[in-house]
Motif scaffolding. Structure first.
Motif, PDB file in Angstrom:
ATOM      1  N   THR A  14       0.809  -1.223   0.000  1.00  0.00           N
ATOM      2  CA  THR A  14       0.000   0.000   0.000  1.00  0.00           C
ATOM      3  C   THR A  14       0.842   1.272   0.000  1.00  0.00           C
ATOM      4  N   ILE A  15       2.154   1.164   0.219  1.00  0.00           N
ATOM      5  CA  ILE A  15       3.017   2.348   0.231  1.00  0.00           C
ATOM      6  C   ILE A  15       3.257   2.807  -1.203  1.00  0.00           C
ATOM      7  N   PRO A  16       2.972   4.069  -1.520  1.00  0.00           N
ATOM      8  CA  PRO A  16       3.282   4.585  -2.859  1.00  0.00           C
ATOM      9  C   PRO A  16       4.733   5.051  -2.948  1.00  0.00           C
ATOM     10  N   TRP A  17       5.334   4.871  -4.121  1.00  0.00           N
ATOM     11  CA  TRP A  17       6.719   5.255  -4.348  1.00  0.00           C
ATOM     12  C   TRP A  17       6.785   6.175  -5.565  1.00  0.00           C
ATOM     13  N   LEU A  18       7.662   7.153  -5.500  1.00  0.00           N
ATOM     14  CA  LEU A  18       7.734   8.166  -6.553  1.00  0.00           C
ATOM     15  C   LEU A  18       9.191   8.432  -6.921  1.00  0.00           C
ATOM     16  N   ALA A  19       9.511   8.355  -8.216  1.00  0.00           N
ATOM     17  CA  ALA A  19      10.853   8.681  -8.705  1.00  0.00           C
ATOM     18  C   ALA A  19      10.902  10.171  -9.037  1.00  0.00           C
ATOM     19  N   ALA A  20      11.704  10.922  -8.291  1.00  0.00           N
ATOM     20  CA  ALA A  20      11.774  12.368  -8.497  1.00  0.00           C
ATOM     21  C   ALA A  20      13.010  12.918  -7.802  1.00  0.00           C
ATOM     22  N   ASP A  21      13.338  14.167  -8.153  1.00  0.00           N
ATOM     23  CA  ASP A  21      14.499  14.876  -7.634  1.00  0.00           C
ATOM     24  C   ASP A  21      14.063  15.782  -6.491  1.00  0.00           C
ATOM     25  N   SER A  22      14.845  15.820  -5.410  1.00  0.00           N
ATOM     26  CA  SER A  22      14.491  16.645  -4.251  1.00  0.00           C
ATOM     27  C   SER A  22      14.463  18.135  -4.580  1.00  0.00           C
ATOM     28  N   ASN A  23      15.175  18.538  -5.622  1.00  0.00           N
ATOM     29  CA  ASN A  23      15.183  19.955  -6.011  1.00  0.00           C
ATOM     30  C   ASN A  23      13.951  20.354  -6.822  1.00  0.00           C
ATOM     31  N   HIS A  24      13.202  19.359  -7.305  1.00  0.00           N
ATOM     32  CA  HIS A  24      12.029  19.622  -8.153  1.00  0.00           C
ATOM     33  C   HIS A  24      10.962  18.582  -7.824  1.00  0.00           C
ATOM     34  N   LEU A  25      10.253  18.777  -6.732  1.00  0.00           N
ATOM     35  CA  LEU A  25       9.268  17.794  -6.294  1.00  0.00           C
ATOM     36  C   LEU A  25       7.972  17.950  -7.096  1.00  0.00           C
ATOM     37  N   PRO A  26       7.537  16.908  -7.790  1.00  0.00           N
ATOM     38  CA  PRO A  26       6.322  16.992  -8.613  1.00  0.00           C
ATOM     39  C   PRO A  26       5.075  16.783  -7.768  1.00  0.00           C
ATOM     40  N   LEU A  27       4.908  17.624  -6.763  1.00  0.00           N
ATOM     41  CA  LEU A  27       3.840  17.466  -5.796  1.00  0.00           C
ATOM     42  C   LEU A  27       3.157  18.807  -5.547  1.00  0.00           C
ATOM     43  N   ALA A  28       1.921  18.754  -5.134  1.00  0.00           N
ATOM     44  CA  ALA A  28       1.143  19.971  -4.932  1.00  0.00           C
ATOM     45  C   ALA A  28       1.620  20.750  -3.712  1.00  0.00           C
ATOM     46  N   ASP A  29       1.375  22.038  -3.714  1.00  0.00           N
ATOM     47  CA  ASP A  29       1.673  22.880  -2.559  1.00  0.00           C
ATOM     48  C   ASP A  29       0.866  22.394  -1.352  1.00  0.00           C
ATOM     49  N   ALA A  30       1.501  22.502  -0.180  1.00  0.00           N
ATOM     50  CA  ALA A  30       0.818  22.236   1.095  1.00  0.00           C
ATOM     51  C   ALA A  30       0.105  20.885   1.109  1.00  0.00           C
ATOM     52  N   ALA A  31       0.753  19.851   0.578  1.00  0.00           N
ATOM     53  CA  ALA A  31       0.111  18.542   0.444  1.00  0.00           C
ATOM     54  C   ALA A  31       0.450  17.576   1.575  1.00  0.00           C
ATOM     55  N   PHE A  32       1.435  17.918   2.438  1.00  0.00           N
ATOM     56  CA  PHE A  32       1.917  16.947   3.417  1.00  0.00           C
ATOM     57  C   PHE A  32       1.931  17.531   4.834  1.00  0.00           C
ATOM     58  N   ASP A  33       1.719  16.628   5.790  1.00  0.00           N
ATOM     59  CA  ASP A  33       1.790  16.980   7.206  1.00  0.00           C
ATOM     60  C   ASP A  33       3.218  16.915   7.731  1.00  0.00           C
ATOM     61  N   GLY A  34       4.111  16.308   6.979  1.00  0.00           N
ATOM     62  CA  GLY A  34       5.491  16.202   7.419  1.00  0.00           C
ATOM     63  C   GLY A  34       6.385  15.679   6.312  1.00  0.00           C
ATOM     64  N   VAL A  35       7.666  15.996   6.443  1.00  0.00           N
ATOM     65  CA  VAL A  35       8.681  15.522   5.496  1.00  0.00           C
ATOM     66  C   VAL A  35       9.866  14.996   6.285  1.00  0.00           C
ATOM     67  N   LEU A  36      10.341  13.852   5.876  1.00  0.00           N
ATOM     68  CA  LEU A  36      11.600  13.297   6.373  1.00  0.00           C
ATOM     69  C   LEU A  36      12.596  13.367   5.229  1.00  0.00           C
ATOM     70  N   CYS A  37      13.774  13.925   5.473  1.00  0.00           N
ATOM     71  CA  CYS A  37      14.772  14.076   4.413  1.00  0.00           C
ATOM     72  C   CYS A  37      16.133  13.710   4.985  1.00  0.00           C
ATOM     73  N   PHE A  38      16.489  12.436   4.877  1.00  0.00           N
ATOM     74  CA  PHE A  38      17.744  11.931   5.437  1.00  0.00           C
ATOM     75  C   PHE A  38      18.653  11.425   4.316  1.00  0.00           C
ATOM     76  N   GLY A  39      19.943  11.719   4.447  1.00  0.00           N
ATOM     77  CA  GLY A  39      20.914  11.230   3.472  1.00  0.00           C
ATOM     78  C   GLY A  39      20.874  11.937   2.140  1.00  0.00           C
ATOM     79  N   VAL A  40      20.328  13.146   2.122  1.00  0.00           N
ATOM     80  CA  VAL A  40      20.165  13.884   0.872  1.00  0.00           C
ATOM     81  C   VAL A  40      21.090  15.099   0.798  1.00  0.00           C
ATOM     82  N   MET A  41      21.151  15.881   1.866  1.00  0.00           N
ATOM     83  CA  MET A  41      21.877  17.148   1.823  1.00  0.00           C
ATOM     84  C   MET A  41      23.334  16.979   1.401  1.00  0.00           C
ATOM     85  N   GLN A  42      23.971  15.878   1.831  1.00  0.00           N
ATOM     86  CA  GLN A  42      25.393  15.707   1.544  1.00  0.00           C
ATOM     87  C   GLN A  42      25.675  15.444   0.070  1.00  0.00           C
ATOM     88  N   ALA A  43      24.633  15.074  -0.706  1.00  0.00           N
ATOM     89  CA  ALA A  43      24.819  14.803  -2.131  1.00  0.00           C
ATOM     90  C   ALA A  43      24.318  15.952  -3.004  1.00  0.00           C
TER      91      ALA A  43
END
Length: 244
Positions: A97-126
Protein backbone atom coordinates in the motif's frame (compact mmCIF):
# COMPACT_ATOMS: atom_id res chain seq x y z
CA UNK A 1 30.20 24.19 -3.60
CA UNK A 2 31.02 25.26 -7.15
CA UNK A 3 31.51 21.84 -8.77
CA UNK A 4 28.71 21.47 -11.38
CA UNK A 5 29.37 17.74 -11.73
CA UNK A 6 29.08 16.95 -8.01
CA UNK A 7 25.37 16.15 -7.97
CA UNK A 8 25.60 14.28 -11.27
CA UNK A 9 28.33 12.00 -9.91
CA UNK A 10 26.36 11.23 -6.75
CA UNK A 11 23.21 10.54 -8.72
CA UNK A 12 25.15 7.98 -10.78
CA UNK A 13 26.59 6.39 -7.62
CA UNK A 14 23.15 5.99 -6.08
CA UNK A 15 21.78 4.52 -9.30
CA UNK A 16 24.62 2.00 -9.30
CA UNK A 17 24.17 1.14 -5.62
CA UNK A 18 20.47 0.60 -6.10
CA UNK A 19 21.12 -1.70 -9.04
CA UNK A 20 24.04 -3.66 -7.60
CA UNK A 21 23.38 -3.94 -3.85
CA UNK A 22 20.59 -5.60 -1.91
CA UNK A 23 20.87 -4.37 1.68
CA UNK A 24 19.34 -1.10 2.89
CA UNK A 25 22.64 0.13 4.33
CA UNK A 26 24.67 -0.45 1.18
CA UNK A 27 22.05 1.17 -1.04
CA UNK A 28 22.09 4.23 1.23
CA UNK A 29 25.89 4.34 1.33
CA UNK A 30 26.27 3.31 4.99
CA UNK A 31 27.83 0.39 6.80
CA UNK A 32 25.40 -1.94 8.56
CA UNK A 33 26.47 -0.66 11.98
CA UNK A 34 26.36 2.97 10.84
CA UNK A 35 22.80 2.73 9.53
CA UNK A 36 21.68 0.77 12.60
CA UNK A 37 23.05 3.49 14.88
CA UNK A 38 21.38 6.27 12.90
CA UNK A 39 18.05 4.42 12.96
CA UNK A 40 18.27 3.84 16.74
CA UNK A 41 19.06 7.47 17.44
CA UNK A 42 16.32 8.73 15.14
CA UNK A 43 13.79 6.34 16.64
CA UNK A 44 14.45 7.65 20.16
CA UNK A 45 14.05 11.26 19.00
CA UNK A 46 10.93 10.41 17.02
CA UNK A 47 9.26 8.63 19.92
CA UNK A 48 10.03 11.56 22.20
CA UNK A 49 8.56 14.04 19.71
CA UNK A 50 5.54 11.77 19.07
CA UNK A 51 4.27 13.43 15.87
CA UNK A 52 0.55 13.01 15.26
CA UNK A 53 -0.36 10.56 12.48
CA UNK A 54 -0.55 12.25 9.11
CA UNK A 55 0.62 12.25 5.52
CA UNK A 56 4.44 12.20 5.32
CA UNK A 57 6.92 12.30 2.46
CA UNK A 58 10.24 10.45 2.82
CA UNK A 59 12.62 12.36 0.51
CA UNK A 60 15.66 10.31 -0.50
CA UNK A 61 14.02 7.14 0.82
CA UNK A 62 16.51 4.73 -0.77
CA UNK A 63 15.38 1.19 -0.02
CA UNK A 64 12.64 2.47 2.31
CA UNK A 65 14.15 2.00 5.78
CA UNK A 66 12.50 5.05 7.33
CA UNK A 67 9.43 4.86 5.09
CA UNK A 68 8.50 1.50 6.58
CA UNK A 69 9.23 2.76 10.09
CA UNK A 70 6.85 5.68 9.76
CA UNK A 71 4.15 3.55 8.19
CA UNK A 72 4.40 1.04 11.04
CA UNK A 73 3.66 3.90 13.44
CA UNK A 74 0.42 4.83 11.71
CA UNK A 75 1.52 7.47 9.21
CA UNK A 76 0.53 7.56 5.54
CA UNK A 77 3.92 7.71 3.85
CA UNK A 78 5.10 8.32 0.30
CA UNK A 79 8.66 7.24 -0.50
CA UNK A 80 10.56 9.39 -3.00
CA UNK A 81 14.00 8.91 -4.53
CA UNK A 82 15.70 9.64 -7.84
CA UNK A 83 17.20 6.14 -7.96
CA UNK A 84 14.62 3.93 -9.66
CA UNK A 85 16.58 0.71 -8.88
CA UNK A 86 16.43 1.63 -5.18
CA UNK A 87 12.70 2.29 -5.42
CA UNK A 88 12.15 -1.09 -7.06
CA UNK A 89 13.84 -2.79 -4.12
CA UNK A 90 11.96 -0.62 -1.63
CA UNK A 91 8.66 -1.64 -3.22
CA UNK A 92 9.59 -5.33 -3.20
CA UNK A 93 10.35 -5.37 0.54
CA UNK A 94 7.55 -3.10 1.77
CA UNK A 95 3.81 -3.10 2.33
CA UNK A 96 2.14 -2.94 -1.12
CA UNK A 97 0.00 0.00 0.00
CA UNK A 98 3.02 2.35 0.23
CA UNK A 99 3.28 4.59 -2.86
CA UNK A 100 6.72 5.26 -4.35
CA UNK A 101 7.73 8.17 -6.55
CA UNK A 102 10.85 8.68 -8.71
CA UNK A 103 11.77 12.37 -8.50
CA UNK A 104 14.50 14.88 -7.63
CA UNK A 105 14.49 16.65 -4.25
CA UNK A 106 15.18 19.95 -6.01
CA UNK A 107 12.03 19.62 -8.15
CA UNK A 108 9.27 17.79 -6.29
CA UNK A 109 6.32 16.99 -8.61
CA UNK A 110 3.84 17.47 -5.80
CA UNK A 111 1.14 19.97 -4.93
CA UNK A 112 1.67 22.88 -2.56
CA UNK A 113 0.82 22.24 1.10
CA UNK A 114 0.11 18.54 0.44
CA UNK A 115 1.92 16.95 3.42
CA UNK A 116 1.79 16.98 7.21
CA UNK A 117 5.49 16.20 7.42
CA UNK A 118 8.68 15.52 5.50
CA UNK A 119 11.60 13.30 6.37
CA UNK A 120 14.77 14.08 4.41
CA UNK A 121 17.74 11.93 5.44
CA UNK A 122 20.91 11.23 3.47
CA UNK A 123 20.17 13.88 0.87
CA UNK A 124 21.88 17.15 1.82
CA UNK A 125 25.39 15.71 1.54
CA UNK A 126 24.82 14.80 -2.13
CA UNK A 127 23.54 18.26 -3.11
CA UNK A 128 25.74 21.12 -4.28
CA UNK A 129 23.40 23.60 -2.57
CA UNK A 130 20.77 22.79 0.09
CA UNK A 131 18.59 25.85 -0.59
CA UNK A 132 16.50 24.54 -3.54
CA UNK A 133 15.60 21.30 -1.77
CA UNK A 134 14.68 23.11 1.46
CA UNK A 135 12.51 25.55 -0.50
CA UNK A 136 10.71 22.62 -2.13
CA UNK A 137 10.21 20.93 1.23
CA UNK A 138 8.68 24.11 2.60
CA UNK A 139 6.40 24.45 -0.44
CA UNK A 140 4.81 21.02 -0.08
CA UNK A 141 4.31 21.28 3.69
CA UNK A 142 1.03 22.44 5.12
CA UNK A 143 1.24 25.54 7.37
CA UNK A 144 2.43 24.41 10.79
CA UNK A 145 3.73 21.09 9.45
CA UNK A 146 7.22 19.84 10.24
CA UNK A 147 10.29 18.53 8.47
CA UNK A 148 13.16 16.44 9.82
CA UNK A 149 16.34 17.05 7.81
CA UNK A 150 19.74 15.55 8.50
CA UNK A 151 23.19 16.61 7.28
CA UNK A 152 26.80 15.58 7.68
CA UNK A 153 28.64 17.71 10.23
CA UNK A 154 31.62 19.69 8.96
CA UNK A 155 32.81 20.45 12.51
CA UNK A 156 33.20 16.78 13.49
CA UNK A 157 36.89 16.29 14.33
CA UNK A 158 37.49 13.04 12.36
CA UNK A 159 35.68 14.56 9.36
CA UNK A 160 37.64 17.80 9.57
CA UNK A 161 40.95 15.90 9.65
CA UNK A 162 39.96 13.63 6.75
CA UNK A 163 38.79 16.52 4.57
CA UNK A 164 41.94 18.53 5.41
CA UNK A 165 44.03 15.60 4.15
CA UNK A 166 41.98 15.41 0.96
CA UNK A 167 42.50 19.13 0.41
CA UNK A 168 46.25 18.78 0.96
CA UNK A 169 46.32 16.10 -1.74
CA UNK A 170 44.41 18.36 -4.11
CA UNK A 171 41.28 16.20 -3.98
CA UNK A 172 37.79 17.73 -3.98
CA UNK A 173 35.40 17.00 -1.07
CA UNK A 174 33.96 13.50 -1.27
CA UNK A 175 30.62 14.73 0.11
CA UNK A 176 29.17 18.08 1.10
CA UNK A 177 29.39 18.80 4.82
CA UNK A 178 27.34 21.41 6.66
CA UNK A 179 27.94 23.64 9.64
CA UNK A 180 24.78 23.35 11.72
CA UNK A 181 24.39 27.10 12.20
CA UNK A 182 24.81 27.79 8.49
CA UNK A 183 22.20 25.21 7.51
CA UNK A 184 19.80 26.68 10.06
CA UNK A 185 20.17 30.06 8.33
CA UNK A 186 19.43 28.49 4.94
CA UNK A 187 16.37 26.76 6.38
CA UNK A 188 15.11 30.01 7.91
CA UNK A 189 15.60 31.79 4.59
CA UNK A 190 13.50 29.08 2.94
CA UNK A 191 10.66 29.74 5.39
CA UNK A 192 11.33 26.87 7.80
CA UNK A 193 11.60 27.73 11.48
CA UNK A 194 14.16 25.73 13.48
CA UNK A 195 12.49 23.87 16.33
CA UNK A 196 15.43 21.76 17.47
CA UNK A 197 18.95 20.65 16.62
CA UNK A 198 19.94 17.09 17.54
CA UNK A 199 23.53 15.83 17.39
CA UNK A 200 24.10 12.27 16.10
CA UNK A 201 27.44 10.85 17.29
CA UNK A 202 28.85 7.96 15.29
CA UNK A 203 32.11 6.24 16.21
CA UNK A 204 34.63 5.56 13.39
CA UNK A 205 34.71 1.95 12.28
CA UNK A 206 37.93 1.16 14.13
CA UNK A 207 36.35 2.51 17.35
CA UNK A 208 32.92 0.93 16.88
CA UNK A 209 33.09 -0.46 20.42
CA UNK A 210 32.56 3.09 21.71
CA UNK A 211 29.17 3.46 20.01
CA UNK A 212 27.09 2.31 23.01
CA UNK A 213 28.83 4.94 25.13
CA UNK A 214 28.17 7.64 22.52
CA UNK A 215 24.48 6.67 22.44
CA UNK A 216 24.13 6.58 26.21
CA UNK A 217 21.45 8.95 27.45
CA UNK A 218 23.98 10.83 29.59
CA UNK A 219 26.36 11.33 26.68
CA UNK A 220 23.61 12.54 24.37
CA UNK A 221 22.37 14.92 27.04
CA UNK A 222 25.87 16.33 27.43
CA UNK A 223 26.23 16.85 23.68
CA UNK A 224 22.94 18.73 23.59
CA UNK A 225 23.90 20.85 26.59
CA UNK A 226 27.36 21.70 25.20
CA UNK A 227 26.90 22.50 21.47
CA UNK A 228 30.62 22.90 20.81
CA UNK A 229 31.27 19.41 22.17
CA UNK A 230 28.32 18.10 20.19
CA UNK A 231 29.77 19.56 17.00
CA UNK A 232 33.23 18.09 17.63
CA UNK A 233 32.01 14.57 18.36
CA UNK A 234 28.98 14.17 16.10
CA UNK A 235 29.24 12.75 12.61
CA UNK A 236 25.92 14.31 11.63
CA UNK A 237 22.93 16.20 12.99
CA UNK A 238 19.18 16.49 12.54
CA UNK A 239 17.26 19.74 12.23
CA UNK A 240 13.64 19.61 13.22
CA UNK A 241 11.96 22.37 11.21
CA UNK A 242 8.47 23.80 10.97
CA UNK A 243 6.69 25.74 8.28
CA UNK A 244 5.19 28.95 9.67
Amino acid sequence: MNDPGFERRWRQRFLERGAQLEDDAGIAGWTHTGLASRVRQFERLWQRADPRPGRWLDVGCGAGTYTRMLQAQGHQVVGLDYSTPSLQKARARSDPTIPWLAADSNHLPLADAAFDGVLCFGVMQALADPAPALAEIRRILRPGAEAWVDALNRRCLPTAVREWRRSRRGQPPHLRYDVAGDLQVVANDAGLRVEALHWLPLAPGRLAGLQPLLEHRGTLGLLQAAPALGAWLSHSFILRLRRG
